[in-house]
Motif scaffolding. Structure first.
Motif, PDB file in Angstrom:
ATOM      1  N   LYS B 146      -3.429 -53.459 -11.649  1.00  0.00           N
ATOM      2  CA  LYS B 146      -3.790 -52.184 -11.160  1.00  0.00           C
ATOM      3  C   LYS B 146      -3.689 -51.229 -12.034  1.00  0.00           C
ATOM      4  CE  LYS B 146      -1.325 -52.495  -6.844  1.00  0.00           C
ATOM      5  NZ  LYS B 146       0.432 -52.497  -5.594  1.00  0.00           N
ATOM      6  N   ALA B 147      -3.061 -51.772 -12.821  1.00  0.00           N
ATOM      7  CA  ALA B 147      -2.799 -50.884 -14.391  1.00  0.00           C
ATOM      8  C   ALA B 147      -4.640 -51.012 -14.822  1.00  0.00           C
ATOM      9  CB  ALA B 147      -2.091 -50.731 -15.103  1.00  0.00           C
ATOM     10  N   GLY B 148      -5.085 -52.251 -14.880  1.00  0.00           N
ATOM     11  CA  GLY B 148      -5.955 -52.573 -15.630  1.00  0.00           C
ATOM     12  C   GLY B 148      -7.709 -51.677 -14.780  1.00  0.00           C
ATOM     13  N   VAL B 149      -7.486 -51.927 -13.367  1.00  0.00           N
ATOM     14  CA  VAL B 149      -8.304 -50.937 -12.602  1.00  0.00           C
ATOM     15  C   VAL B 149      -8.397 -49.016 -12.920  1.00  0.00           C
ATOM     16  CG1 VAL B 149      -8.843 -50.130 -10.149  1.00  0.00           C
ATOM     17  CG2 VAL B 149      -8.263 -52.502 -10.752  1.00  0.00           C
ATOM     18  N   LYS B 150      -7.379 -48.629 -13.057  1.00  0.00           N
ATOM     19  CA  LYS B 150      -6.820 -47.537 -13.227  1.00  0.00           C
ATOM     20  C   LYS B 150      -7.766 -46.618 -13.865  1.00  0.00           C
ATOM     21  CE  LYS B 150      -3.484 -44.214 -11.639  1.00  0.00           C
ATOM     22  NZ  LYS B 150      -2.048 -43.357 -11.099  1.00  0.00           N
ATOM     23  N   GLY B 151      -7.201 -48.078 -15.161  1.00  0.00           N
ATOM     24  CA  GLY B 151      -7.625 -47.323 -17.250  1.00  0.00           C
ATOM     25  C   GLY B 151      -9.047 -46.857 -16.675  1.00  0.00           C
ATOM     26  N   PHE B 152      -9.725 -48.721 -16.596  1.00  0.00           N
ATOM     27  CA  PHE B 152     -11.276 -48.588 -15.994  1.00  0.00           C
ATOM     28  C   PHE B 152     -11.884 -47.087 -15.482  1.00  0.00           C
ATOM     29  CE2 PHE B 152     -14.987 -49.864 -13.583  1.00  0.00           C
ATOM     30  CZ  PHE B 152     -15.819 -50.170 -14.179  1.00  0.00           C
ATOM     31  N   ALA B 153     -10.985 -47.065 -14.419  1.00  0.00           N
ATOM     32  CA  ALA B 153     -11.654 -46.233 -13.383  1.00  0.00           C
ATOM     33  C   ALA B 153     -11.490 -44.217 -14.119  1.00  0.00           C
ATOM     34  CB  ALA B 153     -10.750 -46.271 -11.901  1.00  0.00           C
ATOM     35  N   GLN B 154     -10.224 -44.654 -14.945  1.00  0.00           N
ATOM     36  CA  GLN B 154     -10.096 -43.157 -15.335  1.00  0.00           C
ATOM     37  C   GLN B 154     -11.150 -42.850 -16.486  1.00  0.00           C
ATOM     38  OE1 GLN B 154      -5.972 -43.384 -16.239  1.00  0.00           O
ATOM     39  NE2 GLN B 154      -5.291 -41.876 -14.551  1.00  0.00           N
ATOM     40  N   THR B 155     -11.517 -43.706 -17.064  1.00  0.00           N
ATOM     41  CA  THR B 155     -12.771 -44.103 -18.558  1.00  0.00           C
ATOM     42  C   THR B 155     -13.687 -43.647 -17.887  1.00  0.00           C
ATOM     43  OG1 THR B 155     -11.532 -45.379 -19.273  1.00  0.00           O
ATOM     44  CG2 THR B 155     -13.755 -44.842 -20.603  1.00  0.00           C
ATOM     45  N   ILE B 156     -13.978 -44.121 -16.550  1.00  0.00           N
ATOM     46  CA  ILE B 156     -15.627 -43.806 -15.515  1.00  0.00           C
ATOM     47  C   ILE B 156     -15.349 -42.125 -15.981  1.00  0.00           C
ATOM     48  CG2 ILE B 156     -16.920 -44.205 -14.059  1.00  0.00           C
ATOM     49  CD1 ILE B 156     -17.542 -46.623 -16.254  1.00  0.00           C
ATOM     50  N   ARG B 157     -14.221 -41.566 -14.894  1.00  0.00           N
ATOM     51  CA  ARG B 157     -14.007 -40.539 -14.901  1.00  0.00           C
ATOM     52  C   ARG B 157     -14.518 -39.596 -15.183  1.00  0.00           C
ATOM     53  NH1 ARG B 157      -9.284 -38.364 -10.446  1.00  0.00           N
ATOM     54  NH2 ARG B 157     -10.354 -37.271 -11.013  1.00  0.00           N
ATOM     55  N   ALA B 158     -14.028 -39.687 -16.944  1.00  0.00           N
ATOM     56  CA  ALA B 158     -13.282 -38.994 -18.375  1.00  0.00           C
ATOM     57  C   ALA B 158     -15.276 -39.279 -18.231  1.00  0.00           C
ATOM     58  CB  ALA B 158     -12.666 -39.225 -18.840  1.00  0.00           C
ATOM     59  N   MET B 159     -16.107 -39.756 -18.447  1.00  0.00           N
ATOM     60  CA  MET B 159     -17.336 -40.284 -19.083  1.00  0.00           C
ATOM     61  C   MET B 159     -18.057 -39.281 -17.555  1.00  0.00           C
ATOM     62  SD  MET B 159     -17.327 -44.190 -19.508  1.00  0.00           S
ATOM     63  CE  MET B 159     -19.608 -44.489 -20.045  1.00  0.00           C
ATOM     64  N   ASP B 160     -17.630 -39.205 -16.606  1.00  0.00           N
ATOM     65  CA  ASP B 160     -19.146 -38.291 -16.035  1.00  0.00           C
ATOM     66  C   ASP B 160     -19.078 -37.058 -15.822  1.00  0.00           C
ATOM     67  OD1 ASP B 160     -19.467 -41.080 -14.625  1.00  0.00           O
ATOM     68  OD2 ASP B 160     -18.042 -41.184 -13.321  1.00  0.00           O
ATOM     69  N   VAL B 161     -17.554 -36.484 -16.352  1.00  0.00           N
ATOM     70  CA  VAL B 161     -17.367 -35.152 -15.900  1.00  0.00           C
ATOM     71  C   VAL B 161     -18.205 -35.103 -17.738  1.00  0.00           C
ATOM     72  CG1 VAL B 161     -15.421 -33.625 -17.157  1.00  0.00           C
ATOM     73  CG2 VAL B 161     -15.400 -34.843 -14.945  1.00  0.00           C
ATOM     74  N   LEU B 162     -17.961 -35.531 -18.634  1.00  0.00           N
ATOM     75  CA  LEU B 162     -18.485 -34.947 -19.970  1.00  0.00           C
ATOM     76  C   LEU B 162     -19.765 -35.751 -19.857  1.00  0.00           C
ATOM     77  CD1 LEU B 162     -17.458 -35.127 -23.182  1.00  0.00           C
ATOM     78  CD2 LEU B 162     -17.807 -36.953 -22.815  1.00  0.00           C
ATOM     79  N   TYR B 163     -20.998 -35.861 -18.807  1.00  0.00           N
ATOM     80  CA  TYR B 163     -22.084 -35.784 -18.606  1.00  0.00           C
ATOM     81  C   TYR B 163     -22.709 -34.645 -18.213  1.00  0.00           C
ATOM     82  CZ  TYR B 163     -23.544 -40.809 -19.703  1.00  0.00           C
ATOM     83  OH  TYR B 163     -24.435 -42.315 -19.487  1.00  0.00           O
ATOM     84  N   LEU B 164     -21.547 -34.359 -17.102  1.00  0.00           N
ATOM     85  CA  LEU B 164     -21.518 -32.746 -16.263  1.00  0.00           C
ATOM     86  C   LEU B 164     -21.485 -31.668 -17.815  1.00  0.00           C
ATOM     87  CD1 LEU B 164     -19.409 -32.953 -13.563  1.00  0.00           C
ATOM     88  CD2 LEU B 164     -22.189 -33.123 -13.566  1.00  0.00           C
ATOM     89  N   LEU B 165     -20.987 -31.487 -18.018  1.00  0.00           N
ATOM     90  CA  LEU B 165     -20.408 -30.616 -19.742  1.00  0.00           C
ATOM     91  C   LEU B 165     -21.597 -30.571 -20.322  1.00  0.00           C
ATOM     92  CD1 LEU B 165     -16.763 -31.392 -20.129  1.00  0.00           C
ATOM     93  CD2 LEU B 165     -17.295 -28.847 -19.843  1.00  0.00           C
ATOM     94  N   ALA B 210      -1.270 -51.324 -20.866  1.00  0.00           N
ATOM     95  CA  ALA B 210      -0.600 -51.441 -20.164  1.00  0.00           C
ATOM     96  C   ALA B 210      -1.178 -52.580 -18.859  1.00  0.00           C
ATOM     97  CB  ALA B 210       0.970 -50.835 -18.749  1.00  0.00           C
ATOM     98  N   ALA B 211      -2.512 -53.446 -18.999  1.00  0.00           N
ATOM     99  CA  ALA B 211      -2.503 -53.752 -18.346  1.00  0.00           C
ATOM    100  C   ALA B 211      -3.103 -55.490 -18.397  1.00  0.00           C
ATOM    101  CB  ALA B 211      -4.688 -53.469 -18.170  1.00  0.00           C
ATOM    102  N   GLY B 212      -2.506 -55.558 -19.733  1.00  0.00           N
ATOM    103  CA  GLY B 212      -2.536 -57.151 -20.029  1.00  0.00           C
ATOM    104  C   GLY B 212      -3.600 -57.876 -20.721  1.00  0.00           C
ATOM    105  N   SER B 213      -4.244 -59.516 -20.682  1.00  0.00           N
ATOM    106  CA  SER B 213      -4.866 -59.637 -21.875  1.00  0.00           C
ATOM    107  C   SER B 213      -5.866 -59.176 -20.595  1.00  0.00           C
ATOM    108  CB  SER B 213      -4.727 -60.996 -22.382  1.00  0.00           C
ATOM    109  OG  SER B 213      -4.676 -61.861 -21.163  1.00  0.00           O
ATOM    110  N   ALA B 214      -6.318 -59.239 -19.693  1.00  0.00           N
ATOM    111  CA  ALA B 214      -7.653 -59.367 -18.823  1.00  0.00           C
ATOM    112  C   ALA B 214      -7.133 -58.685 -17.694  1.00  0.00           C
ATOM    113  CB  ALA B 214      -7.999 -60.827 -18.888  1.00  0.00           C
TER     114      ALA B 214
END
Lengths: 1000, 487
Positions: B146-165, B210-214
């Motif tokens: 779950k943490a892995g999915v969240k870390g991935f998704a949050q990074t994408i969200r940040a990148m998207d806002v940066l595109y807008l900026l 916290a997402a482990g090794s994979a």
């Protein structure tokens, strides 16, 4: 229909015989119906006009009816056994029956709703590319427009204005009881031309398949009170097409041969350059050549720097200049006896396109059989096979300099492109060279449709006596076609399209469409003894299913020679399937009486559909209408007087899949599929739009119906609008399917028929139709803000004008930008109304004249107003090549008109600069024909030829308009509720044909 | 006749039965036919819920497909504004007028025109990112997954806002999407949005830790080395470095808590930065968007054989520095710019200028695109070093780029932090050509006035406007649009 039911007579006492003839021409009338008033006894005339009928003793009244003639009653005293009847032509079209239900009808004179019927003669009075074309100017209240002048036709019929913002906007089309498709599929030409949708690809809509020669009549159900028998598919009106059926008598063959030419309707010419300095400037601006003088001098056409030495070529006129003959051959045979009647026809029509290497061919065969098995059993069967093949090149919006008007719209008149190898150095510079002659010579864009339509009706007149008449009907119909689009753009083409595609494209796309409908119903007519009224009760069941399967394969990067869609370096496949099923029950009560003065009906249809969010929910579509005739109660000058009114509720179904909660298919990355939020959010509560319409009308005739006037006013409100409402983009979802909001349309229709002269030798019928309507959006669904719909059909953004759905405004309002000053300067106001696409009114003036053996006719169409976004003009202006570029503008800064228009448009800051009125006056049809006396050919043909007629006819021979374009009738996106985009159309054509009709 | 009568009665009964049978047949078995019709053309939400792991994989792929489209769609448009390239569409002059001329007084980019995009796509992926976290949270998977999915998704969200900026800058942007798509979220100021991005990236970093090794899911080719939580964290930190640098250049180093540029240097420490590259390949390392010509996939339109309408700025050769011999141009010019066979004119008469140049950044339509590369990381480090006074270190990094990427002579040690700006401005133009940064650099370093105008009618714009559609659907009056954002 009810009165004409064959029945078993039980009390015949005598036989009456006689001959029915045309009063003026004194020729026998075949297939006239003879009935005895107050009974159900009927008979028909044979091919010599002779009838034979069993009649009661005593004084009786016989009624003779025939399509195209007035109903005539004759009182026959007791004992008389021979009655010859001469019947008068129905030039004003007051006779006939109109549909009132799935299985019921009334005499046209009693019709409670406005009726529009077009008969066979009117449909074939002038050459036409397709049925829509043949209907233009003939249906009051319908706006019929051809999308452009490409061979094969194709156009739009809009009945009573706009009834839906984003739902289905095309009328339902029913041929001999079979619901048929009027769709059009994408040809994938867009991949090569960069056009944006199938409308821009200019594929044919399927109504164009039908052969007008096979059609007996077209009846248009305009009002909801009439069309509600088709429930949730009826909001946009219903077009009922009836094909020709056999007539009693020995076989009658008829051969029609037409031959003629199509030509550019009007050429606007090109800009004429009189000095080389202008061209040098143009080259500098378009080409960006460093030394444009030297560059111009290096051009093949350059012969010197003086006006006389500068060549002039009418670019559009020269390209659209093919005048090879077009032709059509129709052979039909009709005949039959007491029990069996048949009609067969075969048709082959070849239309030559005015552009090189284009054309259309329609072939069809039709067989209609009617068999009376006795015992009240009647079976009607019909089958037709159609092949419609079209090669329509490229036209309309284009994003690669492939569409001829785009290229000719950036090519000055100095260069002759007609040699295929000529490189066109204009348009986009050295890097992009496009020669439309080369393009049209090498490309293939073939649309090939094979279509089969079959229908069968079994009717059983179960019971019949003086008071009761019971009939059952079962019907089944099938419309199946495969549309095959093959597109080939060889890599050797001079123009290379842009984007990521490599030169060389082949595409094969097929669409299968399978529409089926079935129904079972019963009708019971009951006339209580002594009562003045007849009650007709009907009820039944209808099932309808539509299955579509559309798949295509295209590839780009084709090597030379190969032309199959699997041969390229990049291959793209796609498939879409859908199934729609509707189930309905209906019940209807119709009342007629008081000496035929009163007609009233009411019905309800209960319907379920698979496209609704709740598939188990039944929607009810009720209607009621009535008419009353005051004939005889008013001064004798008034020959007929009828008031009528109706009310109905009809629906408009949501599209397939609107109810489904789906995810967007995003394609592939690294070979893996991905998905995400969809562009449009489905809605499990989606339901049909609901239209409520009231209609009132007044019909009267003066001076023995020499003057006939029909007036109709309607007021419709459409609720639960089916919207694909744009959401704020910052929501992450493009749009939401939702029902809600309301629009209303009000309008009026008038028809005036005059019979100024009607003598044995000379008749003149003059008609006038008028219609106007206006659709306004009252509200949108709760929470939905005004929105502009994406898609090029709705306009090309604010710079050129677009549709923007705003409550309180007309749906036809064109929205754009406007600057404070007309010359494009000053502050910009954005998102304002810059025009209205709705014409103020449409009028048409059909006239028919007959003098002895000569007949003549003409039809004039007048459209007043209706704004158009003239993007074609913008294209020509942008490249300084417009026909009227140098006309003085009156402006001191930009004295040339073209320059002034472009600058006052100011890159779209002032949209209104290219919004123009679409008013026109057109001579749609004109014809002259001569029926040769049999003495001319009787000897030669040894009496085998019974009639021979020669007709010269033309279409669109004359147009008068201030619109600064080829034709204000065109629309870039093809069929669409609001037509206002003129963008590089295939320019409309005029045609002139000679026709020979031979009967034997 | 009599015979017919008696036969008629029997007939009637039979016939009536037949019609009744027909009616029954039509109705009886049909309700099932009507309700069982399916939609075979799309995935349905139900289908996904049934198999969350497969669903998450499909959604991850979808997010990356959308993010790839965002990158492609952004860089050629910002390249026009930054005078790196044009989009000379043969039949529509609005690709010139709408980006380089604008309208109004003073001229602005038309919010209803072509240069008002680079908007919706970012929000689509923000919603996708929110959705995938929702799916993961309710799925029967481990906490680390779950943490892995969240870390991935949050990074994408940040990148998207940066595109807008990148495009909206001083207007501010909404940074979130509401669960109900008909409810809009408010705009926040530029600086709040930057803080949102860095906060989101930091939160993502925690989750990735916290997402482990994979990951539960796999990432497509192009992400090799960045496709496990540790590898993906490097990308997260690279984006963080970029964000802190952008914010730092606007605020000045000291106005961020702890120092914006100090944060750049810290973040870069968590990336794959290689400060001693010896080859062009070493400059290009980084996660890549992959393309292909397969049906359903996307082709690399930015490549030299891709979209033919993308052509180089008409005097791009004049910006190239010369090598030590004073004759040969910068290798980056030679490598990235090629001459067209014949010049390409702008569509329409008199609005643009013809250009003889084509950009040659990627070999073909199947070539991958690294969207954040070692070369940028080195330049970000140089920028941060210069801003924090480490002028010698900054010069070294700049010279690494000049020599390895450009084949140019090194420059002398920078005299001041301010002196680094014009140097970085020029080096970044060439090193990051058509990667979306020159116009942004001109704006953040207050150098917009230096952007050349091809014709007197051309203009330089500061921000991309909020699109008309957004303004209209927010209805203007709702008060959730910053003043002046919707003219």
């Amino acid at each position: 229909v009810l009165l004409a039911l064959p029945t078993v007579a039980s009390a015949q006492q005598r036989e009456i015989t006689g001959t029915v003839t045309d009063r003026d021409e004194r020729r026998p009338i075949q297939d006239a119906t003879i009935s005895i008033s107050g009974t159900l006894l009927t008979a028909r005339t044979n091919d010599r006009g002779i009838y034979r009928i069993n009649a009661p003793t005593g004084q009786i009244t016989i009624v003779v009816r025939h399509i195209g003639h007035k109903r005539t009653s004759v009182v026959v005293p007791a004992g008389q056994s021979t009655v010859d009847v001469a019947i008068e032509k129905d030039v004003a079209k007051i006779e006939g029956v109109v549909i009132t239900g799935q299985a019921t009808s009334v005499d046209r004179r009693n019709a409670p709703t406005a009726v529009s019927q077009v008969n066979a003669e009117e449909l074939t009075s002038a050459p036409s590319t397709s049925l829509e074309n043949a209907l233009q100017g003939k249906v009051a209240g319908a706006s019929i427009n051809m999308n452009n002048g490409a061979p094969g036709g194709g156009g739009q019929i809009q009945i009573r204005g706009i009834s839906s913002l984003q739902g289905n906007f095309q009328p339902l089309i029913v041929v001999d009881g079979v619901i048929v498709s009027n769709g059009n599929r994408s040809s994938n030409v867009s991949v090569a031309s960069g056009s944006l949708n199938s409308g821009e690809e200019n594929t044919l809509n399927r109504l164009s398949d039908f052969n007008p020669n096979d059609i007996e009549s077209v009846e248009v159900l305009k009002s909801a009170a009439a069309s509600a028998i088709y429930g949730s598919q009826a909001t946009n009106g219903v077009i009922l097409i009836t094909t020709k059926r056999g007539k009693q008598g020995s076989p009658r063959f008829s051969l029609t041969q037409r031959i003629g030419v199509n030509e550019l309707q009007r050429s606007l010419g090109s800009r004429k350059y009189t000095d080389i300095a202008t061209l040098t400037d143009l080259a500098a601006n378009v080409q960006g050549c460093a030394d444009c003088t030297a560059w111009l001098q290096s051009q093949a056409w350059y012969t010197g720097n003086n006006a006389a030495a500068i060549p002039y070529i009418d670019q559009v006129g020269q390209f659209f200049n093919r005048k090879d003959p077009s032709s059509e051959t129709v052979l039909s045979v009709s005949g039959g006896g007491d029990r069996t009647r048949y009609y067969f026809s075969a048709n082959d029509k070849q239309d030559v396109g005015i552009a090189p290497n284009t054309g259309a061919r329609k072939q069809s065969v039709l067989l209609n059989l009617d068999q009376d098995f006795g015992g009240g059993w009647i079976v009607n069967i019909g089958a037709q096979y159609i092949r419609n093949f079209a090669q329509r090149g490229i036209s309309n919006n284009d994003n690669s300099n492939s569409s001829p008007l785009y290229v000719l719209g950036c090519t000055p008149s100095v260069i002759d492109l007609s040699a295929l190898s000529t490189k066109n150095p204009w348009c986009g510079g050295y890097g992009v060279s496009s020669n439309p002659y080369n393009t049209f010579d090498k490309i293939q864009n073939n649309e090939d449709v094979n279509r089969t339509i079959v229908n069968a009706k079994v009717q059983w007149n179960a019971f019949s006596n003086a008071m009761n008449n019971v009939r059952f009907e079962a019907r089944t119909g099938l419309d199946y076609f495969t549309s095959q689009n093959y597109v080939f753009f060889p890599p050797t083409l001079q123009y290379l399209w842009q984007g990521t595609n490599k030169p060389g494209l082949a595409s094969q796309g097929n669409g299968d469409s399978h529409l089926m409908n079935q129904s079972v119903g019963g009708v019971w007519a009951f006339t209580p003894k002594g009562a003045l009224v007849t009650f007709t009760t009907s009820a039944g069941i209808q099932i309808e299913q539509r299955v579509y399967n559309d798949y295509s394969l295209y590839s780009t990067g084709l090597p030379p020679v190969l032309s199959n869609a699997n041969a390229g370096s990049t291959t793209v496949t796609s498939q879409g399937r859908s199934t729609i099923r509707n189930e309905a029950y209906y019940a209807q009560e119709q009342l007629q009486g008081f000496n035929d003065r009163l007609t009233v009906y009411a019905s309800v249809r209960a319907e379920k559909s698979s496209v609704n969010g709740d598939r188990n929910k039944t929607y009810y579509w009720p209607r009621a209408a009535g008419s009353f005739r005051f004939d005889g109660w008013v001064p004798s000058m008034i020959s007929t007087l009828k008031v009528r009114g109706g009310f109905g509720i009809t629906g408009n179904q949501p599209g397939f899949g609107a109810r489904d909660l789906v995810l967007g298919n995003y394609g592939l990355i690294g070979g893996n599929a991905g998905l995400g939020v969809p562009g449009t959010l489905g809605n499990v509560a989606i339901k049909p739009e609901k239209q409520q319409e009231g209609e009132i009308g007044l019909d009267f005739g003066l001076f023995k119906d020499r003057v006939l006037f029909e007036a109709t006013y309607f007021d419709r409100t459409i609720r639960d609008l089916y919207l694909t409402a744009a959401l704020p983009n910052s929501s992450g979802i493009g749009a939401l399917n939702i029902n809600g909001g309301k629009l209303h349309t009000r309008g009026r229709e008038y028809t005036l028929t005059l019979l100024p002269v009607s003598t044995r030798d000379f008749t003149w019928t003059s008609r006038m139709t008028y219609s106007s309507n206006n659709a306004q959006l009252d509200s949108l669904a709760a929470g939905v803000a005004p929105f502009a719909n994406g898609g090029a059909q709705r306009g090309f953004g604010t710079a050129y004008g677009r549709l923007y759905y705003t409550p309180g405004y007309n749906l036809t309002s064109i929205w754009g930008n406007r600057t404070a000053n007309a010359d494009g300067t000053g502050a910009i106001t954005r998102t304002v109304v810059v025009g209205d696409a709705n014409p103020q009114f449409l009028m048409s003036f059909p006239n028919d004249l007959r003098y002895k053996r000569w007949t003549a006719g003409f039809l004039v169409d007048w459209r007043k107003g209706g704004d158009i976004s003239n993007m074609t003009l913008n294209q020509f202006d942008s490249y300084g090549v417009t026909w009227d570029y140098d006309t003085p503008s009156g402006n001191t800064t930009y004295p040339k008109s073209g320059d002034y228009r472009l600058n006052s448009w100011n890159g779209g800051a002032n949209t209104v600069a290219y919004i123009q009125k679409g008013t026109y006056l057109k001579l749609r049809e004109v014809r002259l024909s001569y029926d040769m006396p049999s003495s001319w050919f009787g000897g030669i043909s040894q009496g085998k030829v019974s009639s021979l007629r020669v007709t010269a006819a033309g279409r669109n021979l004359w147009i008068k308009t201030k619109y600064n374009g080829y034709d204000p009738e065109v629309n870039n996106g093809g069929n669409f509720p609001v037509r206002f985009v003129d963008l590089a159309p295939w320019p409309p054509v005029k045609s002139f044909f000679l026709t020979f009709d031979v009967g034997f | 006749m009599a015979q017919q009568h008696s036969r008629g009665a029997a007939f009637r009964r039979t016939a009536l039965g037949m019609f009744a049978l027909a009616a029954t047949t039509l109705t009886a078995c049909d309700s099932n036919k009507l309700t069982s019709i399916t939609n075979p053309n799309n995935y349905t939400s139900d289908g996904l819920a049934a198999n969350p792991q497969a669903g998450i994989q499909l959604a991850v792929n979808g997010i990356l497909i959308q993010e790839r489209a965002l990158y492609t769609g952004t860089v050629w448009q910002l390249g026009i504004l930054g005078r790196e390239n044009y989009y000379y569409f043969p039949t529509d002059s609005r690709y010139v007028t709408d980006y380089l001329i604008g309208n109004g007084t003073p001229a602005v980019l038309d919010p209803g025109g072509f240069a008002s995009g680079m908007w919706a796509g970012a929000f689509v992926n923000m919603r996708n990112a929110v959705n995938i976290v929702g799916v993961a949270n309710s799925a029967n998977i481990t906490a680390a997954q779950k943490a892995g999915v969240k870390g991935f998704a949050q990074t994408i969200r940040a990148m998207d806002v940066l595109y807008l900026l990148q495009t909206r800058d001083s207007i501010g942007v909404p940074v979130d999407v509401n669960a109900d798509p008909s409810v809009v979220t408010n705009f926040v100021s530029r600086d709040s949005a930057y803080k949102f991005v860095t906060g989101m990236l930091d939160s993502a970093a925690t989750n990735l830790g916290a997402a482990g090794s994979a990951f539960l899911f796999s990432l497509p080719s192009g992400w090799t080395g960045f496709d496990d939580p540790a590898g993906f964290l490097k990308v997260n930190r690279a984006v963080a470095a970029r964000t802190y640098a952008l914010r730092g250049s606007l605020l000045g180093n000291t106005n961020c808590t702890g120092g914006c540029y100090a944060a750049v240097l810290t973040a870069l420490g968590g990336t794959w930065i290689n400060t001693a590259p010896t080859s062009i390949a070493a400059l290009n390392t980084g996660p890549q968007w992959v393309y292909s010509t397969n049906s359903g996939d996307t082709q690399n339109g930015l490549s030299v054989t891709g979209d033919a309408n993308i052509v180089g700025w008409y005097k791009i050769d004049s910006l190239a520095q010369l090598k030590a011999d004073n004759v040969t141009k910068d290798d980056r010019f030679t490598r990235k710019v090629v001459a067209l066979a014949s010049p390409r004119a702008a569509p329409g008469a008199g609005i643009g200028v013809p250009t003889p140049w084509k950009l040659n950044l990627y070999a073909n339509t199947g070539s991958p695109v690294a969207f954040i590369r070692n070369e940028e990381l080195i330049l970000l480090r140089a920028e941060a070093e210069a801003a924090t006074g480490a002028l010698a270190a900054a010069t070294t990094d700049i010279n690494t780029i000049r020599t390895v990427s450009g084949g140019l002579a090194p420059i002398a040690t920078l005299a001041s932090s301010a002196a680094a700006i014009p140097v970085l401005y020029s080096e970044r133009y060439w090193s990051l050509l058509m990667e979306g940064w020159h116009w942004v650099d001109a704006r953040r370093w207050n150098l917009l006035a230096t952007l050349p105008k091809d014709r007197p009618t051309h203009n330089v714009f500061k921000v991309v406007p909020i699109p008309t559609g957004e303004c209209l659907s927010r209805n203007k009056t709702a008060g959730n649009v910053p003043a002046g954002a919707c003219p």
